[in-house]
Design a protein around this motif. Structure first.
Motif, PDB file in Angstrom:
ATOM      1  N   VAL A 113      -5.260  -2.806 -12.170  1.00  0.00           N
ATOM      2  CA  VAL A 113      -4.440  -1.945 -12.826  1.00  0.00           C
ATOM      3  C   VAL A 113      -4.581  -2.382 -14.478  1.00  0.00           C
ATOM      4  CG1 VAL A 113      -2.162  -1.066 -13.334  1.00  0.00           C
ATOM      5  CG2 VAL A 113      -2.723  -1.988 -10.976  1.00  0.00           C
ATOM      6  N   CYS A 114      -5.272  -1.223 -15.068  1.00  0.00           N
ATOM      7  CA  CYS A 114      -5.164  -1.522 -16.690  1.00  0.00           C
ATOM      8  C   CYS A 114      -3.604  -0.942 -17.158  1.00  0.00           C
ATOM      9  CB  CYS A 114      -6.190  -0.624 -16.936  1.00  0.00           C
ATOM     10  SG  CYS A 114      -6.391  -0.558 -19.126  1.00  0.00           S
TER      11      CYS A 114
ATOM     12  N   GLY B 132       1.537  -5.916  -9.878  1.00  0.00           N
ATOM     13  CA  GLY B 132       0.463  -6.648 -10.280  1.00  0.00           C
ATOM     14  C   GLY B 132       0.579  -7.921 -10.922  1.00  0.00           C
ATOM     15  N   VAL B 133      -0.516  -8.758 -10.722  1.00  0.00           N
ATOM     16  CA  VAL B 133      -0.283 -10.065 -11.358  1.00  0.00           C
ATOM     17  C   VAL B 133      -1.348  -9.928 -12.388  1.00  0.00           C
ATOM     18  CG1 VAL B 133       0.717 -11.223  -9.434  1.00  0.00           C
ATOM     19  CG2 VAL B 133      -1.712 -10.927  -9.787  1.00  0.00           C
ATOM     20  N   VAL B 134      -0.850 -10.831 -13.561  1.00  0.00           N
ATOM     21  CA  VAL B 134      -1.749 -10.968 -14.680  1.00  0.00           C
ATOM     22  C   VAL B 134      -3.256 -11.515 -14.177  1.00  0.00           C
ATOM     23  CG1 VAL B 134      -2.051 -11.506 -17.331  1.00  0.00           C
ATOM     24  CG2 VAL B 134       0.075 -10.847 -16.339  1.00  0.00           C
ATOM     25  N   SER B 135      -4.370 -10.830 -14.534  1.00  0.00           N
ATOM     26  CA  SER B 135      -5.449 -11.283 -14.299  1.00  0.00           C
ATOM     27  C   SER B 135      -6.411 -11.735 -15.365  1.00  0.00           C
ATOM     28  CB  SER B 135      -6.308 -10.337 -13.317  1.00  0.00           C
ATOM     29  OG  SER B 135      -7.433 -10.811 -12.790  1.00  0.00           O
TER      30      SER B 135
ATOM     31  N   SER C 265       0.821  -1.175   0.060  1.00  0.00           N
ATOM     32  CA  SER C 265       0.095  -0.009   0.092  1.00  0.00           C
ATOM     33  C   SER C 265       0.849   1.081  -0.169  1.00  0.00           C
ATOM     34  CB  SER C 265      -0.791   0.011   1.106  1.00  0.00           C
ATOM     35  OG  SER C 265      -0.107  -0.012   2.330  1.00  0.00           O
ATOM     36  N   GLY C 266       2.235   1.184   0.282  1.00  0.00           N
ATOM     37  CA  GLY C 266       3.055   2.319   0.383  1.00  0.00           C
ATOM     38  C   GLY C 266       3.505   2.801  -0.925  1.00  0.00           C
ATOM     39  N   ASP C 267       3.212   1.876  -2.014  1.00  0.00           N
ATOM     40  CA  ASP C 267       3.831   1.984  -3.251  1.00  0.00           C
ATOM     41  C   ASP C 267       3.096   2.409  -4.304  1.00  0.00           C
ATOM     42  OD1 ASP C 267       6.506   0.838  -2.369  1.00  0.00           O
ATOM     43  OD2 ASP C 267       5.519  -0.945  -2.117  1.00  0.00           O
ATOM     44  N   SER C 268       1.932   3.173  -4.068  1.00  0.00           N
ATOM     45  CA  SER C 268       0.855   3.402  -4.928  1.00  0.00           C
ATOM     46  C   SER C 268       1.344   4.422  -6.179  1.00  0.00           C
ATOM     47  CB  SER C 268      -0.328   4.501  -4.408  1.00  0.00           C
ATOM     48  OG  SER C 268       0.026   5.480  -3.614  1.00  0.00           O
ATOM     49  N   ALA C 269       2.480   4.939  -5.735  1.00  0.00           N
ATOM     50  CA  ALA C 269       2.949   6.049  -6.801  1.00  0.00           C
ATOM     51  C   ALA C 269       3.411   5.238  -8.243  1.00  0.00           C
ATOM     52  CB  ALA C 269       3.987   6.886  -6.447  1.00  0.00           C
ATOM     53  N   LEU C 270       3.774   3.776  -7.736  1.00  0.00           N
ATOM     54  CA  LEU C 270       4.183   2.967  -9.054  1.00  0.00           C
ATOM     55  C   LEU C 270       3.223   2.580  -9.878  1.00  0.00           C
ATOM     56  CD1 LEU C 270       6.706   0.555  -6.855  1.00  0.00           C
ATOM     57  CD2 LEU C 270       7.221   2.712  -8.444  1.00  0.00           C
ATOM     58  N   THR C 271       1.817   2.838  -9.624  1.00  0.00           N
ATOM     59  CA  THR C 271       0.706   2.291 -10.745  1.00  0.00           C
ATOM     60  C   THR C 271      -0.076   3.603 -10.910  1.00  0.00           C
ATOM     61  OG1 THR C 271      -0.520   1.749  -8.520  1.00  0.00           O
ATOM     62  CG2 THR C 271       0.508  -0.107 -10.010  1.00  0.00           C
ATOM     63  N   GLN C 272       0.587   4.580 -10.822  1.00  0.00           N
ATOM     64  CA  GLN C 272       0.161   6.003 -11.530  1.00  0.00           C
ATOM     65  C   GLN C 272      -0.255   6.032 -12.895  1.00  0.00           C
ATOM     66  OE1 GLN C 272      -1.563   8.558  -9.623  1.00  0.00           O
ATOM     67  NE2 GLN C 272      -1.252   7.072  -7.808  1.00  0.00           N
ATOM     68  N   PRO C 273      -1.099   6.312 -13.465  1.00  0.00           N
ATOM     69  CA  PRO C 273      -1.195   6.513 -14.934  1.00  0.00           C
ATOM     70  C   PRO C 273       0.021   7.302 -15.517  1.00  0.00           C
ATOM     71  CG  PRO C 273      -3.071   7.065 -14.221  1.00  0.00           C
ATOM     72  CD  PRO C 273      -2.584   6.832 -12.798  1.00  0.00           C
TER      73      PRO C 273
ATOM     74  N   ALA D 230      -4.199  -7.720 -11.247  1.00  0.00           N
ATOM     75  CA  ALA D 230      -4.780  -7.682  -9.989  1.00  0.00           C
ATOM     76  C   ALA D 230      -3.678  -6.685  -9.145  1.00  0.00           C
ATOM     77  CB  ALA D 230      -4.385  -9.063  -9.380  1.00  0.00           C
ATOM     78  N   ARG D 231      -4.003  -5.707  -8.882  1.00  0.00           N
ATOM     79  CA  ARG D 231      -3.325  -4.635  -8.192  1.00  0.00           C
ATOM     80  C   ARG D 231      -2.613  -4.852  -6.931  1.00  0.00           C
ATOM     81  NH1 ARG D 231      -3.142   1.066  -8.383  1.00  0.00           N
ATOM     82  NH2 ARG D 231      -4.981   1.076  -9.899  1.00  0.00           N
ATOM     83  N   LEU D 232      -1.445  -4.749  -6.669  1.00  0.00           N
ATOM     84  CA  LEU D 232      -0.901  -5.244  -5.304  1.00  0.00           C
ATOM     85  C   LEU D 232      -0.265  -3.566  -4.552  1.00  0.00           C
ATOM     86  CD1 LEU D 232       1.486  -7.878  -6.560  1.00  0.00           C
ATOM     87  CD2 LEU D 232      -0.800  -8.097  -5.429  1.00  0.00           C
TER      88      LEU D 232
END
Length: 483
Positions: free
Chosen positions: A222-223, A250-253, A167-175, A266-268
């Protein structure tokens, strides 16, 4: 108008840009999401999904292939996964729940279409899907992540375990962020699979990815990728990693059945990653803020003598205590550090004490420095004698025979004497090749052989071959009686 059929659990097929084709039909008609599986069937094929770049396990040492009885890929390959601990793997929950059949994992092979290249196989001991995964079909609503425990230790050093986001790494999945997907999946909807590929994909705003009849939930998914399918994921790579800045985010879903639209992970970077970390145990390894090197990095010594080198370290952001250790030394070679731990920035002496009985050959010995910020390694190449041997390797099996019921498992110890350098182990005589851990053995060393009995009663002769670095071989036999 072209119809988009179901997508099976996005097994990541990695694709690269050929000629981007505008997909007007896609914009008008939503793609139908489907139950994840490795048995993708489509009429015709998408001309937009083509191969990504070939890659290797050496380049991605944490990637491992998920296999199952009845799997649609080579040797039963069904999903892709990542090694995150001594006996821990992270993958998609649907790979464990939606995909039926006995499961095991194969490591070390870049192309599953050719058998016998793997380094290691192990059975699944247990798994835990995220507690909010709703069961079969749950990938549609999210929480598509699971942590697997294997029966045997995985042959991946701690420094090469994959790092899992939280949860502390949300910046890594920013668009706007860019990442890499890796997997054994198909190279197109109707293409081949079982070969390890990678591709670079951007992170998108989920609001722009609502092109399926299943909602992309930005809190849990995550798209990534492109709506024209110029590169993306496909069946066979479900559960595989999507990494940003070296961290699995993320892992492929799932995705579209034609493998020609966005890919959904799947968002991590939320509580799902925190849950996965807690199941894995401890915190993911870091890269370490210090450095370690050996001077010199190689040397030759005669049996009965010793040779020394210097372990030099440099400090990172702040001083830390480093514990020194070594592995990979052959039988008859003792490694001693003076001292056994140093402050980062200090040096130590390492001595390789070679017994008179040590076999000639060249051996890569890994020296490890472990501190609070992570682990770093350096390799010393030790040559004993002239580095060669006039005789080939001589393997032996202990025990040399066993009796087991149909479908049962058997273990034996394979010891290799002589030969030049490390000998690679292989075996014939069974339709399902035995597993060796480790896959290669230095003279005087041993490996554990694990094999699964056929379901047909009878007596089987398993021929075990050791091949050294000079190309010389030696064989021994193991007799398996199935009742």
């Amino acid at each position: 108008m072209r119809k988009h059929k179901l997508v099976l659990a996005a097994a990541v097929v990695l694709a690269a840009v050929a000629v981007p084709v505008a997909n007007a039909a896609s914009a008008e008609q939503p793609a139908v999401a489907a139950t994840p599986t490795d048995q993708l069937r489509v009429e015709g094929g998408s001309a937009q999904v083509v191969n990504g770049q070939r890659t290797t396990v050496r380049e991605n040492p944490f990637v491992i292939a998920g296999m199952r009885a009845g799997g649609g890929g080579p040797q039963g390959q069904s999903c892709t996964a990542s090694v995150v601990g001594k006996r821990k793997i992270i993958t998609a929950a649907h790979c464990m729940i939606d995909a039926t059949g006995a499961k095991h994992y194969l490591y070390g092979d870049d192309d599953l279409n050719t058998t016998g290249d793997e380094t290691f196989r192990t059975k699944l001991l247990s798994f835990k899907a995220h507690p909010k995964y709703s069961g079969t079909g749950g990938w549609q609503t999210g929480y598509d992540v699971a942590v697997v425990t294997t029966e045997d230790d995985l042959p991946v050093p701690e420094s090469q375990w994959a790092k899992v986001a939280g949860s502390g790494d949300s910046a890594l999945t920013q668009p706007g962020k860019n990442g890499t997907a890796v997997g054994y999946g198909r190279t197109s909807a109707n293409g081949g699979s079982g070969v390890l590929y990678k591709t670079a994909l951007p992170v998108n705003d989920a609001n722009n990815c609502q092109v399926f009849n299943t909602r992309v939930n930005p809190d849990l998914m995550v798209c990534i990728g492109y709506n024209d399918g110029r590169t993306g994921t496909c069946t066979g790579d479900s559960g595989g990693p999507f990494t940003v800045d070296g961290v699995i985010v993320g892992v492929v879903s799932w995705g579209s059945s034609g493998c020609d639209r966005y890919s959904i992970m799947a968002r991590l970077t939320n509580e799902m990653g925190d849950w996965a970390r807690s199941e894995i145990g401890g915190t993911p390894p870091s890269d370490g803020k210090f450095t370690v090197a050996l001077t010199p990095s190689s040397g030759r010594v005669d049996p009965g003598k010793y040779i020394s080198a210097t372990v030099a370290t440099t400090a990172g952001d702040q001083p830390e205590r480093l514990d020194l250790s070594a592995n990979g030394q052959p039988s008859g070679v003792a490694v001693k550090f003076q001292p056994e731990s140093v402050n980062s920035g200090q040096s130590a002496k390492v001595t390789f004490d070679v017994a008179a009985s040590a076999a000639k050959g060249s051996y890569p010995i890994t020296v490890t420095a472990k501190g609070t910020s992570g682990t770093k390694t350096a390799v010393y190449t030790l040559t004993v004698g002239d580095g060669g041997s006039t005789d080939g390797p001589k393997p032996t099996a202990t025990p040399s025979s066993a009796t087991v019921s149909r479908g049962g498992s058997v273990k034996a110890t394979i010891t290799v004497a002589g030969g030049t350098g490390a000998s690679k182990l292989s075996a014939t005589g069974l339709s399902f090749a035995p597993m060796f851990f480790p896959f290669s053995v230095n003279p005087g060393g041993s490996s554990q052989m694990s094999l699964f009995a056929p379901f047909q009663p009878g007596t089987y002769k398993v021929v075990i071959t050791a091949t050294d670095t000079a190309g010389k071989t030696g064989q021994t036999e193991f007799t398996l009686t199935v009742t």
